[in-house]
Design a protein around this motif. Sequence first.
Motif, PDB file in Angstrom:
ATOM      1  N   TRP A  16       0.811  -1.215   0.000  1.00  7.49           N
ATOM      2  CA  TRP A  16       0.000   0.000   0.000  1.00  7.49           C
ATOM      3  C   TRP A  16       0.845   1.266   0.000  1.00  7.49           C
ATOM      4  N   LEU A  17       0.276   2.313  -0.570  1.00 10.94           N
ATOM      5  CA  LEU A  17       0.869   3.653  -0.461  1.00 10.94           C
ATOM      6  C   LEU A  17      -0.155   4.555   0.231  1.00 10.94           C
ATOM      7  N   ILE A  18       0.307   5.293   1.228  1.00 10.81           N
ATOM      8  CA  ILE A  18      -0.572   6.258   1.882  1.00 10.81           C
ATOM      9  C   ILE A  18       0.042   7.644   1.747  1.00 10.81           C
ATOM     10  N   CYS A  19      -0.755   8.581   1.251  1.00  8.15           N
ATOM     11  CA  CYS A  19      -0.304   9.963   1.257  1.00  8.15           C
ATOM     12  C   CYS A  19      -0.827  10.620   2.528  1.00  8.15           C
ATOM     13  N   ASN A  20       0.087  11.131   3.327  1.00  8.04           N
ATOM     14  CA  ASN A  20      -0.253  11.758   4.600  1.00  8.04           C
ATOM     15  C   ASN A  20      -0.592  13.227   4.371  1.00  8.04           C
ATOM     16  N   SER A  21      -1.881  13.525   4.479  1.00  7.74           N
ATOM     17  CA  SER A  21      -2.350  14.888   4.267  1.00  7.74           C
ATOM     18  C   SER A  21      -3.122  15.318   5.508  1.00  7.74           C
ATOM     19  N   ASP A  22      -2.643  14.857   6.672  1.00  7.63           N
ATOM     20  CA  ASP A  22      -3.358  15.154   7.912  1.00  7.63           C
ATOM     21  C   ASP A  22      -3.104  16.601   8.353  1.00  7.63           C
ATOM     22  N   PHE A  33      -4.960  10.319   2.902  1.00  5.69           N
ATOM     23  CA  PHE A  33      -5.602  10.537   4.205  1.00  5.69           C
ATOM     24  C   PHE A  33      -5.578  12.029   4.476  1.00  5.69           C
ATOM     25  N   ILE A  34      -6.745  12.664   4.422  1.00  8.78           N
ATOM     26  CA  ILE A  34      -6.781  14.118   4.556  1.00  8.78           C
ATOM     27  C   ILE A  34      -7.582  14.508   5.792  1.00  8.78           C
ATOM     28  N   ARG A  35      -7.122  15.551   6.464  1.00  6.05           N
ATOM     29  CA  ARG A  35      -7.738  15.970   7.711  1.00  6.05           C
ATOM     30  C   ARG A  35      -9.129  16.556   7.475  1.00  6.05           C
ATOM     31  N   ARG A  36      -9.889  16.648   8.561  1.00  2.70           N
ATOM     32  CA  ARG A  36     -11.177  17.332   8.476  1.00  2.70           C
ATOM     33  C   ARG A  36     -10.903  18.836   8.329  1.00  2.70           C
ATOM     34  N   GLY A  37     -11.831  19.554   7.781  1.00  3.56           N
ATOM     35  CA  GLY A  37     -11.660  20.994   7.650  1.00  3.56           C
ATOM     36  C   GLY A  37     -10.969  21.394   6.352  1.00  3.56           C
ATOM     37  N   TYR A  38     -10.350  20.443   5.659  1.00  9.92           N
ATOM     38  CA  TYR A  38      -9.740  20.752   4.365  1.00  9.92           C
ATOM     39  C   TYR A  38     -10.726  20.358   3.265  1.00  9.92           C
ATOM     40  N   ILE A  45      -3.078  13.218  16.270  1.00 10.16           N
ATOM     41  CA  ILE A  45      -2.239  12.014  16.294  1.00 10.16           C
ATOM     42  C   ILE A  45      -2.399  11.181  15.027  1.00 10.16           C
ATOM     43  N   CYS A  46      -3.511  11.357  14.308  1.00 10.67           N
ATOM     44  CA  CYS A  46      -3.699  10.608  13.055  1.00 10.67           C
ATOM     45  C   CYS A  46      -2.587  10.890  12.047  1.00 10.67           C
ATOM     46  N   GLY A  47      -1.837  11.979  12.223  1.00 11.72           N
ATOM     47  CA  GLY A  47      -0.741  12.273  11.312  1.00 11.72           C
ATOM     48  C   GLY A  47       0.480  11.406  11.556  1.00 11.72           C
ATOM     49  N   GLU A  48       0.600  10.836  12.741  1.00  7.95           N
ATOM     50  CA  GLU A  48       1.714   9.918  13.020  1.00  7.95           C
ATOM     51  C   GLU A  48       1.454   8.666  12.199  1.00  7.95           C
ATOM     52  N   GLU A  49       2.457   8.191  11.477  1.00 11.98           N
ATOM     53  CA  GLU A  49       2.169   7.226  10.412  1.00 11.98           C
ATOM     54  C   GLU A  49       1.528   5.917  10.866  1.00 11.98           C
ATOM     55  N   THR A  50       1.890   5.425  12.051  1.00  9.77           N
ATOM     56  CA  THR A  50       1.286   4.150  12.466  1.00  9.77           C
ATOM     57  C   THR A  50      -0.119   4.370  13.022  1.00  9.77           C
ATOM     58  N   ALA A  51      -0.334   5.512  13.675  1.00 10.14           N
ATOM     59  CA  ALA A  51      -1.693   5.861  14.116  1.00 10.14           C
ATOM     60  C   ALA A  51      -2.584   6.039  12.893  1.00 10.14           C
ATOM     61  N   LEU A  52      -2.004   6.647  11.866  1.00  8.42           N
ATOM     62  CA  LEU A  52      -2.737   6.872  10.614  1.00  8.42           C
ATOM     63  C   LEU A  52      -3.239   5.548  10.026  1.00  8.42           C
ATOM     64  N   MET A  53      -2.393   4.525  10.091  1.00  7.89           N
ATOM     65  CA  MET A  53      -2.801   3.229   9.538  1.00  7.89           C
ATOM     66  C   MET A  53      -3.965   2.658  10.341  1.00  7.89           C
ATOM     67  N   ASN A  54      -3.912   2.801  11.672  1.00  8.69           N
ATOM     68  CA  ASN A  54      -5.051   2.357  12.478  1.00  8.69           C
ATOM     69  C   ASN A  54      -6.302   3.147  12.120  1.00  8.69           C
ATOM     70  N   ALA A  55      -6.144   4.455  11.942  1.00  3.39           N
ATOM     71  CA  ALA A  55      -7.294   5.294  11.595  1.00  3.39           C
ATOM     72  C   ALA A  55      -7.912   4.825  10.282  1.00  3.39           C
ATOM     73  N   GLY A  94     -10.027   1.892  10.419  1.00  5.36           N
ATOM     74  CA  GLY A  94     -11.249   2.048  11.191  1.00  5.36           C
ATOM     75  C   GLY A  94     -11.069   1.650  12.638  1.00  5.36           C
ATOM     76  N   LYS A  95      -9.819   1.724  13.116  1.00  8.08           N
ATOM     77  CA  LYS A  95      -9.564   1.452  14.532  1.00  8.08           C
ATOM     78  C   LYS A  95      -9.259   2.759  15.254  1.00  8.08           C
ATOM     79  N   ARG A  96      -9.298   2.724  16.570  1.00 10.76           N
ATOM     80  CA  ARG A  96      -8.926   3.896  17.340  1.00 10.76           C
ATOM     81  C   ARG A  96      -7.473   4.222  17.010  1.00 10.76           C
ATOM     82  N   ALA A  97      -7.209   5.491  16.733  1.00 10.29           N
ATOM     83  CA  ALA A  97      -5.917   5.851  16.137  1.00 10.29           C
ATOM     84  C   ALA A  97      -4.817   6.050  17.168  1.00 10.29           C
ATOM     85  N   ASN A  98      -4.526   5.011  17.920  1.00 12.98           N
ATOM     86  CA  ASN A  98      -3.318   5.035  18.753  1.00 12.98           C
ATOM     87  C   ASN A  98      -2.161   4.551  17.887  1.00 12.98           C
TER      88      ASN A  98
END
Lengths: 157, 421
Positions: free
Chosen positions: B76-82, B121-126, B169-179, B182-186
Amino acid sequence: MIPETLKTELQDRVASAITPREAAVDVMKELQRHYGWLTDEAVTEASRILGLSPLQVEELATFYEMIYRRPVGKQMIHVCDSISCWNMGGESLLERLAAHLGISVGETTRDGMFTLLPCCCLGNCGQAPTMMVGDNLYGELTVEKAVEILKKESSNL
Amino acid sequence: MEQILFRHNKPNRCVTFDEYRAEGGFSALAKALKELSPDQVQQAVIDSGLRGRGGAGFPTGKKWSFLARNVPGPRWLICNSDEMEPGTYKDRTLLEANPYLLLEGIALTSYAIGVSHAFIFIRRGYEQAAANLRRGVAECRQAGLVGENILGSGFSCEIDVHVSAGRYICGEETALMNALEGKRANPRSKPPFPAIKGLWGGPTVVNNVESLSNIPAIISNGAEWFKAFGRIPEAAGTKLFCVSGHVSTCACFELPMGISLGEIIEGPCNGMRPDSRFKACLPGGASTPYFTEEHWNVPMDFDAVAKAGSRLGTGGIVVFDQNTCMVAATLNLVRFYARESCGWCTPCREGLPYVVNLLEEIENGRGSEEYIAILRDHINLLKYAFCALALGAMGPVEGLLKHFQDEVREHIAKGKCPFKK
Ligand SMILES: Cc1cc2nc3c(=O)[nH]c(=O)nc-3n(C[C@H](O)[C@H](O)[C@H](O)COP(=O)(O)O)c2cc1C
Ligand code: SF4
Ligand code: FES
């Protein structure tokens, strides 16, 4: 109970996901749009649609800033309290807006129109101080400007 | 100056798909699919010296090369746009002006690393940026640039846009994967690193918006061309610097990597505001130790900034003038982190509110000399937290004790904040 059309829509979203729970945030958001906030009934609906326990949905719902597990107004006012907005005089904005609306921070106006919350950086730091009303971003605010914006936003509803 | 990321920008609106294509957009993708092997694409990115623009500055091509090979199942490739780091708005600026560079960059990266499904993965508000991306994906699909058998090459790639519901915290890459799952983003523990075991257990690359948006130009023009943008020998490419605070012009500028702090402020920012004098700044977002006047000539590149005691971070420069209380500024920053702590580990969950409390006491004139030592201890103690959030929170505290200890002591000695009238 939610309308059949919404239910089908959500089931389709879940069906197109890699795993059902990948769609959890989307499902919660849509249910919240329908109910106005994420009610207990919405949590139960979400858990059925996603194949999760209500507790698992709760665990997600309480994590996110934009999912509300308590009744909120028709529009959310989010006032940024992070560093760039603080630096440009945003500190007093939240308090003075609260006074203007006649509520404390975190409360909803009596007409049910607005809920006022502080929030993290809105990514508009170059135009600090900043707030978001619903999905609309506003920058370079003064209290007077913010009050004008709220007037306009409430007449748009 | 020639630009890479803002090259196609139009005044006050988003570039259109047709304009982007007419100006050479997607020719890098066409070229790669026709003439280059995936390894050649990766090698070009390694040679270009591109380093991650999400905060840590890890070399992008090298990160790709760590991806586990020959394992069954999807990668997988994830673009971090948090982008929720206070003081940072570069990814939003870029995506509101041009979502296509990113989409082309994602297609190229997916080709290079053998991915057939990428997520943004883009943040809310954008909302505007997310709408641009969704429209862009649809246009690309129509034109055969996303989806099955891209440009008849046999290479297929889907791009999904996931809009979050807001949490730093969703911007931290491993939390992002949990997010995303659909898991709690720890955050997750590392190792295993995402390149070995990431999203749904598959090998995963996480890259920032700005990092990926640089790829098309590197493939079109070559590694040497990209490197030549750097102002100092170690620097490569350009950087989006987003400036806020007490300067005359606050905006997001694309400038050569390695330009000095002073040049940014005196140049595109048009200096300080009329009654303001420069006192300090966060050089790269909320978690980076302060720079002061003595850092005026530091080249803004990863190693040079690190050598000067801070981090280039996100390139979000927040400027403070002479009337700013640095204790109060630090308090604001640590409060942010304390509130955003995901609660997973004790040092951060319990430690940050404690640090907030210490700073509050000092700011309100109730501090004592020993608080300084306790703060210093906590800079060390929070290194034991589970993820980098807590460490980042202590960046400004470290800067405060290093450059503004006199100001802290003045609070203690006077029993009040010297900046409060
Ligand atoms: C608390 C925390 C928040 C982060 N937020 C972001 C973010 O919003 N965007 C981003 O690109 N990287 C963020 N990062 C860094 C990512 O973990 C990761 O290093 C980065 O996305 C990798 O991309 P790059 O190599 O292209 O820089 C964050 C890290 C931490 C510890
Ligand atoms: S350091 Fe903070 S954000 Fe990171 S895992 Fe621990 S509690 Fe969560
Ligand atoms: S700090 Fe307020 S918008 Fe970024």
